[in-house]
Enzyme design. Structure first.
Site, PDB file in Angstrom:
ATOM      1  N   CYS A  97      73.063   7.557  56.974  1.00  0.00           N
ATOM      2  CA  CYS A  97      72.027   8.154  56.135  1.00  0.00           C
ATOM      3  C   CYS A  97      71.204   7.081  55.433  1.00  0.00           C
ATOM      4  CB  CYS A  97      72.659   9.093  55.110  1.00  0.00           C
ATOM      5  SG  CYS A  97      71.457   9.885  54.006  1.00  0.00           S
ATOM      6  N   CYS A 193      76.087  16.375  50.777  1.00  0.00           N
ATOM      7  CA  CYS A 193      75.646  17.703  50.362  1.00  0.00           C
ATOM      8  C   CYS A 193      76.027  18.792  51.350  1.00  0.00           C
ATOM      9  CB  CYS A 193      74.141  17.698  50.155  1.00  0.00           C
ATOM     10  SG  CYS A 193      73.451  19.291  49.671  1.00  0.00           S
TER      11      CYS A 193
END
Length: 382
Positions: A97, A193
């Protein structure tokens, strides 16, 4: 400078914005939405985080931007995440990420918005030394995040500010309270998340269906059934469902290996059993902060997981990756995770672990490196 801050709605990015503003920069905040809530992945705090990010920008009087990078996240991070689990490995999506979203997609968007540099609330430092940018450990060793940033190169570091790298987390909280930032008492987020607070296996099963199979000891004794070898990781203790067994010791059971093709999970008793230990590993293609390896054969320290202390090792660069031999055996080194290399305060880079010389690690046991052959080794310098 005009600095585009990745504002997450947490206390760290909030204080980063404050510090940049106090330093005289023209600061703007950009909130990244990296996941579309689909009703399958459990609680996600995106909406609440966005509101907090807006409130912080309002408090500081800085412009707020928002962009949806969910498609880029799915293609660049999540598809790889699923592929790794299907292959029986345990990936670290935070590393990918950072490389693909926060310091690529976000960086490009920031430049499109006219920013000279980007900034984030990561705990790390950057300096310029001998014509190269270096990624340095944070002053707060307990919060240092260079492990997750090791895949960044010269382009990314040249464009990035880490305002919190020289601070202790306790001081960050204090500054947030003094400035009456809306996030000053907000709990730090954990995990990623799209998993939220729900059970990880339950989340993963939405994308990779359960495939029950045999659970055996390394000696071949059948002792139970698992729900899918890909759901487990080396060294895992919880969730095995193995009760007391006649003739067995009272020690806990741990995952020591898995055969995804045959769908067999191997377990053994005792957290320090030899099945979990390895001394050598091989990697996929490495990323080097400086753009190249410091030498073809060198000594340094390394971590194979985030919270691990530095471990002395010897590294050899080979055509398709690295060979690393540790001075001492390492517990539960896991393919799919990253080995990250350090020379003192500087992070040199790292690579995804492909195999180890643990009994089920997939690497042949014949040694190729000697930790004592220092006469042939180059010493890395910071």
């Amino acid at each position: 400078m005009k600095v585009m801050l990745g504002i997450s709605g947490g206390v760290d990015s909030s204080v980063a914005a404050l510090l940049l503003q106090q330093a005289g920069h023209q600061v703007e905040g950009l909130f990244m939405q990296n996941w579309e809530e689909d009703g399958r992945s459990g609680p996600c705090t995106t909406d609440a985080d966005r509101k907090d990010a807006v409130a912080v920008c309002g408090r500081l009087g800085i412009p707020f931007h928002a962009r949806n990078f969910a498609a880029e996240y799915w293609d660049g991070v999540f598809e790889h995440f699923l592929a790794e689990y299907r292959a029986g490995r345990t990936p670290n999506p935070d590393v990918l990420c950072n490389r693909e979203i926060k310091f690529k997609t976000f960086l490009d968007e920031a430049h499109a918005l006219g920013a000279d540099k980007i900034a984030t609330g990561h705990y790390a430092r950057v300096d310029f030394h001998e014509d190269r940018y270096r990624l340095l450990r944070a002053v707060d060793a307990a919060k240092d995040q260079t492990y997750f940033l090791h895949a960044l190169g010269q382009r990314q570091l040249a464009a990035t500010l880490f305002p919190l790298g020289g601070m202790e987390k306790s001081h960050v909280r204090e500054l947030a309270r003094e400035a009456a930032l809306p996030t000053h008492a907000k709990k730090d987020s954990t995990g990623i998340c799209f998993i939220g607070e729900r059970d990880f296996r339950g989340f993963l099963s939405q994308y990779i269906p359960a495939r029950p199979g045999e659970m055996r000891t390394p000696d071949g004794e059948l002792i139970g059934e698992h729900q899918g070898a890909m759901y487990y990781t080396l060294g895992q203790r919880n969730g095995l469902g193995i009760g007391g067994r006649h003739g067995a010791s009272g020690e806990a059971w741990y995952v020591v290996g898995k055969d995804v093709a045959a769908n067999v999970l191997y377990v053994a008793q005792g957290g320090e059993n030899h099945w979990l230990y390895s001394q050598r590993l091989q990697t996929e293609a490495p990323s080097w902060v400086a753009g190249a390896a410091p030498a073809e054969h060198f000594r340094c320290t390394a971590r194979t997981r985030y919270r691990q202390s530095d471990q002395a090792c010897v590294v050899r660069v080979v055509d398709d990756g690295l060979e690393v031999r540790f001075d001492e055996p390492q517990r539960a080194v896991t393919p799919g995770q990253s080995v990250v290399l350090y020379a003192g305060e500087a992070c040199l880079g790292g690579a995804v672990i492909a195999a180890t010389d643990a009994p089920y690690g997939g690497l042949l046991p014949t040694p190729t490196l000697s930790p004592t052959s220092t006469a042939r080794e180059s010493q890395t310098r910071v």
